[in-house]
Scaffold this motif. Structure first.
Motif, mmCIF file in Angstrom:
data_model
loop_
_atom_site.group_PDB
_atom_site.id
_atom_site.type_symbol
_atom_site.label_atom_id
_atom_site.label_comp_id
_atom_site.label_asym_id
_atom_site.label_seq_id
_atom_site.Cartn_x
_atom_site.Cartn_y
_atom_site.Cartn_z
ATOM 1 N N GLN A 12 0.858 -1.105 -0.060
ATOM 2 C CA GLN A 12 -0.163 -0.090 0.020
ATOM 3 C C GLN A 12 0.873 1.126 0.055
ATOM 4 O OE1 GLN A 12 -3.063 -0.316 2.952
ATOM 5 N NE2 GLN A 12 -4.229 -1.487 1.624
ATOM 6 N N ALA A 13 2.278 1.217 0.300
ATOM 7 C CA ALA A 13 3.046 2.455 0.467
ATOM 8 C C ALA A 13 3.203 2.655 -0.995
ATOM 9 C CB ALA A 13 4.273 1.996 1.108
ATOM 10 N N TRP A 14 3.261 1.784 -1.925
ATOM 11 C CA TRP A 14 3.728 2.139 -3.254
ATOM 12 C C TRP A 14 2.349 2.331 -4.217
ATOM 13 C CZ3 TRP A 14 7.777 -2.429 -4.852
ATOM 14 C CH2 TRP A 14 8.626 -2.290 -3.900
ATOM 15 N N CYS A 15 1.085 1.914 -3.823
ATOM 16 C CA CYS A 15 -0.046 2.186 -4.543
ATOM 17 C C CYS A 15 -0.222 3.554 -4.602
ATOM 18 C CB CYS A 15 -1.016 1.305 -3.817
ATOM 19 S SG CYS A 15 -2.611 1.458 -4.646
ATOM 20 N N LYS A 16 -0.614 4.018 -6.008
ATOM 21 C CA LYS A 16 -1.074 5.311 -5.750
ATOM 22 C C LYS A 16 -2.747 5.439 -6.156
ATOM 23 C CE LYS A 16 0.310 5.898 -10.736
ATOM 24 N NZ LYS A 16 1.248 4.840 -10.981
ATOM 25 N N GLY A 17 -3.325 4.332 -6.259
ATOM 26 C CA GLY A 17 -4.821 4.260 -6.226
ATOM 27 C C GLY A 17 -5.075 4.787 -7.853
ATOM 28 N N CYS A 18 -4.485 4.308 -8.675
ATOM 29 C CA CYS A 18 -4.854 4.852 -10.095
ATOM 30 C C CYS A 18 -5.892 3.825 -10.638
ATOM 31 C CB CYS A 18 -3.520 4.563 -10.881
ATOM 32 S SG CYS A 18 -3.025 2.863 -11.392
ATOM 33 N N GLN A 19 -6.425 2.804 -9.964
ATOM 34 C CA GLN A 19 -7.468 2.081 -10.452
ATOM 35 C C GLN A 19 -7.212 1.106 -11.592
ATOM 36 O OE1 GLN A 19 -10.928 4.431 -10.834
ATOM 37 N NE2 GLN A 19 -10.322 5.928 -9.513
ATOM 38 N N ILE A 20 -6.102 1.045 -12.109
ATOM 39 C CA ILE A 20 -5.865 0.160 -13.235
ATOM 40 C C ILE A 20 -6.305 -1.515 -12.923
ATOM 41 C CG2 ILE A 20 -4.105 -0.889 -14.514
ATOM 42 C CD1 ILE A 20 -2.721 1.915 -14.892
ATOM 43 N N CYS A 21 -5.856 -1.707 -11.639
ATOM 44 C CA CYS A 21 -5.972 -3.070 -11.188
ATOM 45 C C CYS A 21 -7.366 -3.438 -10.939
ATOM 46 C CB CYS A 21 -5.044 -3.555 -10.060
ATOM 47 S SG CYS A 21 -5.463 -2.401 -8.679
ATOM 48 N N VAL A 22 -7.887 -2.355 -10.645
ATOM 49 C CA VAL A 22 -9.535 -2.832 -10.243
ATOM 50 C C VAL A 22 -10.347 -2.789 -11.515
ATOM 51 C CG1 VAL A 22 -11.470 -1.727 -9.327
ATOM 52 C CG2 VAL A 22 -9.476 -1.350 -7.842
ATOM 53 N N GLU A 23 -10.048 -2.102 -12.426
ATOM 54 C CA GLU A 23 -10.619 -2.099 -13.846
ATOM 55 C C GLU A 23 -10.377 -3.216 -14.696
ATOM 56 O OE1 GLU A 23 -13.060 -0.092 -14.995
ATOM 57 O OE2 GLU A 23 -12.891 1.131 -12.769
ATOM 58 N N ILE A 24 -8.912 -3.691 -14.462
ATOM 59 C CA ILE A 24 -8.483 -4.935 -15.375
ATOM 60 C C ILE A 24 -8.940 -6.187 -14.648
ATOM 61 C CG2 ILE A 24 -6.378 -5.525 -14.057
ATOM 62 C CD1 ILE A 24 -6.695 -4.854 -17.813
ATOM 63 N N CYS A 25 -9.346 -6.250 -13.295
ATOM 64 C CA CYS A 25 -9.867 -7.526 -12.941
ATOM 65 C C CYS A 25 -11.351 -7.709 -13.191
ATOM 66 C CB CYS A 25 -9.628 -7.368 -11.452
ATOM 67 S SG CYS A 25 -10.348 -9.239 -10.309
ATOM 68 N N SER A 26 -11.479 -8.876 -14.120
ATOM 69 C CA SER A 26 -12.913 -9.329 -14.336
ATOM 70 C C SER A 26 -13.828 -10.016 -13.299
ATOM 71 C CB SER A 26 -12.965 -10.140 -15.657
ATOM 72 O OG SER A 26 -12.010 -11.175 -15.268
ATOM 73 N N ARG A 27 -12.936 -10.075 -12.116
ATOM 74 C CA ARG A 27 -13.642 -10.834 -11.128
ATOM 75 C C ARG A 27 -14.097 -10.082 -9.951
ATOM 76 N NH1 ARG A 27 -14.210 -16.578 -12.347
ATOM 77 N NH2 ARG A 27 -14.364 -16.764 -10.263
ATOM 78 N N GLY A 28 -13.783 -8.867 -10.351
ATOM 79 C CA GLY A 28 -14.320 -7.917 -9.109
ATOM 80 C C GLY A 28 -13.518 -8.214 -7.569
ATOM 81 N N VAL A 29 -12.475 -8.689 -7.638
ATOM 82 C CA VAL A 29 -11.609 -9.023 -6.549
ATOM 83 C C VAL A 29 -11.129 -7.858 -5.618
ATOM 84 C CG1 VAL A 29 -9.685 -10.388 -5.767
ATOM 85 C CG2 VAL A 29 -10.985 -11.506 -7.606
ATOM 86 N N LEU A 30 -10.769 -6.986 -6.402
ATOM 87 C CA LEU A 30 -10.239 -5.770 -5.775
ATOM 88 C C LEU A 30 -11.081 -4.525 -5.405
ATOM 89 C CD1 LEU A 30 -6.770 -5.869 -8.021
ATOM 90 C CD2 LEU A 30 -7.202 -6.973 -5.691
ATOM 91 N N GLY A 31 -10.607 -3.985 -4.545
ATOM 92 C CA GLY A 31 -11.621 -2.716 -4.163
ATOM 93 C C GLY A 31 -10.576 -1.615 -3.446
ATOM 94 N N TYR A 32 -11.404 -0.692 -2.863
ATOM 95 C CA TYR A 32 -10.687 0.476 -2.438
ATOM 96 C C TYR A 32 -10.874 0.210 -0.838
ATOM 97 C CZ TYR A 32 -10.806 1.936 -7.016
ATOM 98 O OH TYR A 32 -10.857 2.135 -8.466
ATOM 99 N N ALA A 33 -9.588 0.920 -0.017
ATOM 100 C CA ALA A 33 -9.646 1.161 1.189
ATOM 101 C C ALA A 33 -10.511 2.262 1.551
ATOM 102 C CB ALA A 33 -8.205 1.300 1.959
ATOM 103 N N THR A 34 -11.166 2.259 2.711
ATOM 104 C CA THR A 34 -12.058 3.431 3.271
ATOM 105 C C THR A 34 -11.150 4.406 3.442
ATOM 106 O OG1 THR A 34 -12.017 2.230 5.322
ATOM 107 C CG2 THR A 34 -13.899 2.025 3.923
ATOM 108 N N ASP A 35 -10.002 4.265 4.222
ATOM 109 C CA ASP A 35 -9.028 5.416 4.581
ATOM 110 C C ASP A 35 -8.196 5.823 3.596
ATOM 111 O OD1 ASP A 35 -10.009 4.647 7.299
ATOM 112 O OD2 ASP A 35 -8.375 3.340 7.744
ATOM 113 N N VAL A 36 -7.602 7.275 3.525
ATOM 114 C CA VAL A 36 -6.799 7.842 2.613
ATOM 115 C C VAL A 36 -5.480 7.583 3.428
ATOM 116 C CG1 VAL A 36 -6.134 9.998 1.611
ATOM 117 C CG2 VAL A 36 -8.723 9.161 1.966
#
Ligand code: SF4
Ligand code: SF4
Length: 74
Positions: A12-36
């Motif tokens: 999570q220290a390297w993640c910039k929240g660009c959403q690419i991984c969420v969009e690419i996953c056809s299974r809906g496995v990934l989501g967003y943390a509630t905290d910033v």
């Protein structure tokens, strides 16, 4: 019988929240943390690991190398 399941590590220290991984996953496995994060991003979290096929598309597409997908023994 040996059975393998997917395991996902997100740096999570390297993640910039660009959403690419969420969009690419056809299974809906990934989501967003509630905290910033300290950097002002909402990092990615694993929401439905049971639906992950281990296809590693999210790992391949992450521009920040923040995702690692492994197959581990159940
Ligand atoms: S692709 Fe990488 S940097 Fe972008 S949201 Fe996903 S884990 Fe974070
Ligand atoms: S490995 Fe494939 S199925 Fe699993 S979270 Fe990544 S893109 Fe989705």
């Amino acid at each position: 019988m040996r059975s393998l399941v997917a395991h996902i590590e997100i740096n999570q220290a390297w993640c910039k929240g660009c959403q690419i991984c969420v969009e690419i996953c056809s299974r809906g496995v990934l989501g967003y943390a509630t905290d910033v994060s300290d950097k002002g991003f909402r990092p990615i979290i694993v929401e439905k690991i049971e639906d992950c096929t281990g296809c590693i598309m999210c790992e391949l597409m992450c521009p920040d190398l923040a995702i690692t997908v492994e197959k581990v023994e159940k």
